[in-house]
Motif scaffolding. Sequence first.
Motif, PDB file in Angstrom:
ATOM      1  N   THR A  45      19.607  67.270  15.322  1.00 13.91           N
ATOM      2  CA  THR A  45      20.581  66.237  15.118  1.00 13.91           C
ATOM      3  C   THR A  45      20.341  65.421  14.382  1.00 13.91           C
ATOM      4  O   THR A  45      21.484  64.521  14.316  1.00 13.91           O
ATOM      5  CB  THR A  45      20.120  65.605  16.314  1.00 13.91           C
ATOM      6  OG1 THR A  45      19.837  66.118  17.656  1.00 13.91           O
ATOM      7  CG2 THR A  45      21.136  63.873  16.789  1.00 13.91           C
ATOM      8  N   ALA A  46      18.872  64.993  13.554  1.00 14.16           N
ATOM      9  CA  ALA A  46      19.273  64.611  12.501  1.00 14.16           C
ATOM     10  C   ALA A  46      19.775  65.058  11.389  1.00 14.16           C
ATOM     11  O   ALA A  46      20.880  64.051  10.131  1.00 14.16           O
ATOM     12  CB  ALA A  46      17.984  63.603  11.748  1.00 14.16           C
ATOM     13  N   THR A  47      20.083  66.369  11.318  1.00 17.10           N
ATOM     14  CA  THR A  47      20.507  67.052  10.080  1.00 17.10           C
ATOM     15  C   THR A  47      21.770  67.279  10.764  1.00 17.10           C
ATOM     16  O   THR A  47      22.363  67.667   9.833  1.00 17.10           O
ATOM     17  CB  THR A  47      19.787  68.419  10.152  1.00 17.10           C
ATOM     18  OG1 THR A  47      19.104  68.780  11.180  1.00 17.10           O
ATOM     19  CG2 THR A  47      18.301  68.012   9.627  1.00 17.10           C
ATOM     20  N   LEU A  48      22.757  66.755  11.526  1.00 15.51           N
ATOM     21  CA  LEU A  48      23.758  67.299  11.873  1.00 15.51           C
ATOM     22  C   LEU A  48      24.374  66.148  11.007  1.00 15.51           C
ATOM     23  O   LEU A  48      24.755  65.329  10.562  1.00 15.51           O
ATOM     24  CB  LEU A  48      23.687  66.617  13.366  1.00 15.51           C
ATOM     25  CG  LEU A  48      23.759  67.599  14.721  1.00 15.51           C
ATOM     26  CD1 LEU A  48      24.588  67.062  15.952  1.00 15.51           C
ATOM     27  CD2 LEU A  48      24.990  68.928  14.469  1.00 15.51           C
ATOM     28  N   GLY A  49      25.616  67.244   9.822  1.00 19.06           N
ATOM     29  CA  GLY A  49      26.584  66.639   8.412  1.00 19.06           C
ATOM     30  C   GLY A  49      25.675  66.477   7.592  1.00 19.06           C
ATOM     31  O   GLY A  49      24.902  67.874   7.090  1.00 19.06           O
ATOM     32  N   GLU A  50      26.605  65.933   6.891  1.00 19.05           N
ATOM     33  CA  GLU A  50      26.389  65.854   4.809  1.00 19.05           C
ATOM     34  C   GLU A  50      24.170  65.595   4.430  1.00 19.05           C
ATOM     35  O   GLU A  50      23.703  64.794   5.500  1.00 19.05           O
ATOM     36  CB  GLU A  50      27.256  65.122   4.413  1.00 19.05           C
ATOM     37  CG  GLU A  50      28.181  66.355   4.422  1.00 19.05           C
ATOM     38  CD  GLU A  50      28.591  67.275   4.276  1.00 19.05           C
ATOM     39  OE1 GLU A  50      28.437  67.747   3.164  1.00 19.05           O
ATOM     40  OE2 GLU A  50      29.859  67.409   4.019  1.00 19.05           O
ATOM     41  N   THR A  51      24.260  66.086   3.854  1.00 20.16           N
ATOM     42  CA  THR A  51      23.198  65.909   3.908  1.00 20.16           C
ATOM     43  C   THR A  51      22.507  64.491   3.058  1.00 20.16           C
ATOM     44  O   THR A  51      21.310  64.002   3.519  1.00 20.16           O
ATOM     45  CB  THR A  51      22.289  66.697   1.869  1.00 20.16           C
ATOM     46  OG1 THR A  51      22.235  67.718   2.529  1.00 20.16           O
ATOM     47  CG2 THR A  51      20.796  66.373   1.847  1.00 20.16           C
ATOM     48  N   ALA A  52      23.934  63.867   2.455  1.00 21.87           N
ATOM     49  CA  ALA A  52      23.509  62.071   2.004  1.00 21.87           C
ATOM     50  C   ALA A  52      23.859  61.067   3.099  1.00 21.87           C
ATOM     51  O   ALA A  52      22.423  60.277   3.076  1.00 21.87           O
ATOM     52  CB  ALA A  52      24.664  62.153   1.265  1.00 21.87           C
ATOM     53  N   ALA A  53      24.060  62.074   4.302  1.00 21.57           N
ATOM     54  CA  ALA A  53      23.401  60.989   6.180  1.00 21.57           C
ATOM     55  C   ALA A  53      22.160  60.812   5.825  1.00 21.57           C
ATOM     56  O   ALA A  53      21.214  60.202   7.265  1.00 21.57           O
ATOM     57  CB  ALA A  53      24.614  61.121   6.469  1.00 21.57           C
ATOM     58  N   LEU A  54      21.558  62.318   5.537  1.00 27.74           N
ATOM     59  CA  LEU A  54      20.266  62.356   6.422  1.00 27.74           C
ATOM     60  C   LEU A  54      19.016  61.540   5.707  1.00 27.74           C
ATOM     61  O   LEU A  54      18.786  60.908   6.268  1.00 27.74           O
ATOM     62  CB  LEU A  54      19.481  63.982   5.908  1.00 27.74           C
ATOM     63  CG  LEU A  54      18.115  64.405   6.430  1.00 27.74           C
ATOM     64  CD1 LEU A  54      18.134  64.062   8.192  1.00 27.74           C
ATOM     65  CD2 LEU A  54      17.910  65.348   6.188  1.00 27.74           C
ATOM     66  N   VAL A  55      19.487  61.056   4.280  1.00 34.88           N
ATOM     67  CA  VAL A  55      18.452  59.886   3.624  1.00 34.88           C
ATOM     68  C   VAL A  55      18.576  58.612   4.936  1.00 34.88           C
ATOM     69  O   VAL A  55      17.448  58.452   4.412  1.00 34.88           O
ATOM     70  CB  VAL A  55      18.997  59.533   1.929  1.00 34.88           C
ATOM     71  CG1 VAL A  55      18.432  58.408   1.582  1.00 34.88           C
ATOM     72  CG2 VAL A  55      19.511  60.977   1.125  1.00 34.88           C
ATOM     73  N   SER A  56      19.578  58.343   5.191  1.00 31.16           N
ATOM     74  CA  SER A  56      19.797  56.856   6.200  1.00 31.16           C
ATOM     75  C   SER A  56      18.965  57.359   7.083  1.00 31.16           C
ATOM     76  O   SER A  56      18.388  56.293   8.129  1.00 31.16           O
ATOM     77  CB  SER A  56      20.496  56.543   6.422  1.00 31.16           C
ATOM     78  OG  SER A  56      22.049  57.421   6.405  1.00 31.16           O
ATOM     79  N   LYS A  57      18.706  58.552   7.855  1.00 30.55           N
ATOM     80  CA  LYS A  57      18.562  59.214   9.296  1.00 30.55           C
ATOM     81  C   LYS A  57      17.275  58.905   9.388  1.00 30.55           C
ATOM     82  O   LYS A  57      16.549  59.217  10.206  1.00 30.55           O
ATOM     83  CB  LYS A  57      19.967  59.743  10.113  1.00 30.55           C
ATOM     84  CG  LYS A  57      21.257  59.608  10.393  1.00 30.55           C
ATOM     85  CD  LYS A  57      21.996  60.464  10.945  1.00 30.55           C
ATOM     86  CE  LYS A  57      22.300  61.320  10.306  1.00 30.55           C
ATOM     87  NZ  LYS A  57      23.038  62.325  10.936  1.00 30.55           N
ATOM     88  N   GLY A  58      16.269  59.992   8.154  1.00 27.88           N
ATOM     89  CA  GLY A  58      15.372  60.588   8.235  1.00 27.88           C
ATOM     90  C   GLY A  58      14.427  59.423   8.429  1.00 27.88           C
ATOM     91  O   GLY A  58      13.840  59.402   9.822  1.00 27.88           O
ATOM     92  N   PRO A  59      14.309  58.265   7.407  1.00 29.60           N
ATOM     93  CA  PRO A  59      13.383  57.020   7.871  1.00 29.60           C
ATOM     94  C   PRO A  59      12.704  56.585   9.340  1.00 29.60           C
ATOM     95  O   PRO A  59      12.740  56.110   9.307  1.00 29.60           O
ATOM     96  CB  PRO A  59      13.652  56.442   6.723  1.00 29.60           C
ATOM     97  CG  PRO A  59      14.023  57.200   5.650  1.00 29.60           C
ATOM     98  CD  PRO A  59      15.138  58.544   6.689  1.00 29.60           C
ATOM     99  N   LYS A  60      13.968  56.906  10.490  1.00 32.68           N
ATOM    100  CA  LYS A  60      14.566  55.964  11.624  1.00 32.68           C
ATOM    101  C   LYS A  60      14.606  56.780  12.446  1.00 32.68           C
ATOM    102  O   LYS A  60      13.776  56.793  14.396  1.00 32.68           O
ATOM    103  CB  LYS A  60      16.240  55.829  11.517  1.00 32.68           C
ATOM    104  CG  LYS A  60      16.280  54.679  10.339  1.00 32.68           C
ATOM    105  CD  LYS A  60      17.653  55.155  10.654  1.00 32.68           C
ATOM    106  CE  LYS A  60      18.538  53.886  10.417  1.00 32.68           C
ATOM    107  NZ  LYS A  60      20.205  53.352  10.360  1.00 32.68           N
TER     108      LYS A  60
END
Length: 484
Positions: free
Chosen positions: A288-303
């Motif tokens: 779920t966290a990796t759905l989308g561009e890699t750039a979006a993962l930068v903000s989602k990953g630490p959460k």
Amino acid sequence: MSNRTFSSRPVGKRRPLLAGALAMAALMLLTACATGSPSGGGMTAYGYSLPTSEDSPEAWTLEAEAEEEDTGGGEAIFSNLPTDFRPVRVSDPELKAALTTFWLHVPLRISTACPPLYVGRKLALTSVPVSGEAWRSDMAQAYGKFCEQRGTPGDCLTLFDDGPHLQDNDKRSIALALAVRPALEGVDAEVRAMRNPTRVLATLSFTITAYMALLLAPEPVTKGVALAFSVLMWGYLGWEFFDLLRAYAQLYQDAPQASSFEELREVGDRFGRVIGPNSVRILVMVATATLGETAALVSKGPKLPGFGQASRTIETNTGLRLMDAATGAERAFVSVNEGTIRIVLPVNAVSMTSRNGGGRSALKPEESTKGGRLLPGGHRAFNSFRAFKRHMGKAGDGQEWHHLVEKHKFNLKRFGAEALHNTENVIPLEKSLHERVSAFYSSKNFDITGSYGLTVREWIRAQSYEAQRSFGLLVIRKLRGGEW
């Protein structure tokens, strides 16, 4: 040693077929929206163009050298990642809170033409009931009841978009959806008011299937969201990472053999039992966290729940910053047979200090950019063989540099320069032995290749990176011992 053992196909006769099928599945999934076709020659073996009879090993090597861009000896880290650490534990309440936040606030989409790997349009909220030929089989009718029970009658996983019959990949999607459904049930109530939970399940099913197929294929996972997915899964699962891959390989093989929906349910349940509920939760969460561009993962990953623990474990064991590795890595080489993960990273992805002065580090502080010796846990990589030799110097008196995974143009295109020109793959070898190894690769050996027309070099280049490397070490050992 028998010829079968020697052939670097350690899982039996069906392994090449499985690897090829996985590679093809991944290719079909990730290029379904593309137009045109990749350039290439005529007939192929194992999916890669074979050289003509006029091609010589020397020509391959020279052409590979000519294609390299020597930009002054830029460096990267070619690291063999450890997996000997415990997985992070994620509870049901933590998963529910994380997924609810992602699904309600992150724009998702589902595409019926290709897997939903990019952020864009919002997730579709309805599905169109399908009638007619598609529902004639008992399995299709049972699938329809499954969709109806989930609140979306019809083809809720969009399996009939490619035709009126359930294909092998459709069966795999159903088995996987059944395997991860228990982890999603607690989230349904929160999501149902705004998003159709069954369509979310379809999105995850497509996405996980695509990512897992890439991880099991003989090709490296290249830079992008799929690579970030693999690195995060490794960081969260540790030694259970390869349990997940082996379990999915079994699901991939078993699902097409199912003749009823109940058998598919058993395949999915078996997958869930093998990897356990915690790994299922992590699989769903990271996908779920990796759905989308890699750039979006930068903000989602630490959460993500447990991210702090995973990040500390990775930095202690490797010196790598988990998010830098997930979003900045260039390539990942995953070998299920060998139980290894190798990754190409920029030098700045490696921590230059060790916290509390302890723990293993992929590179020692301050020594990562100095000297030419092998480094504990990691190896220096270069963008060309010329840059490698400029930095490392001569191989030694009476010795020559030898690439275990050869440096011809086909490997260069498949694996990238850093995977070939690094201090793990390039080793010093006695000149006479080096010449014998080269001659052996140029020979035609039916016992090894299974074909009178292929040289050993032509045969081995169709194998995975890890298989080529293991084969290269075996050839040296055999020739050095005088067995051939």
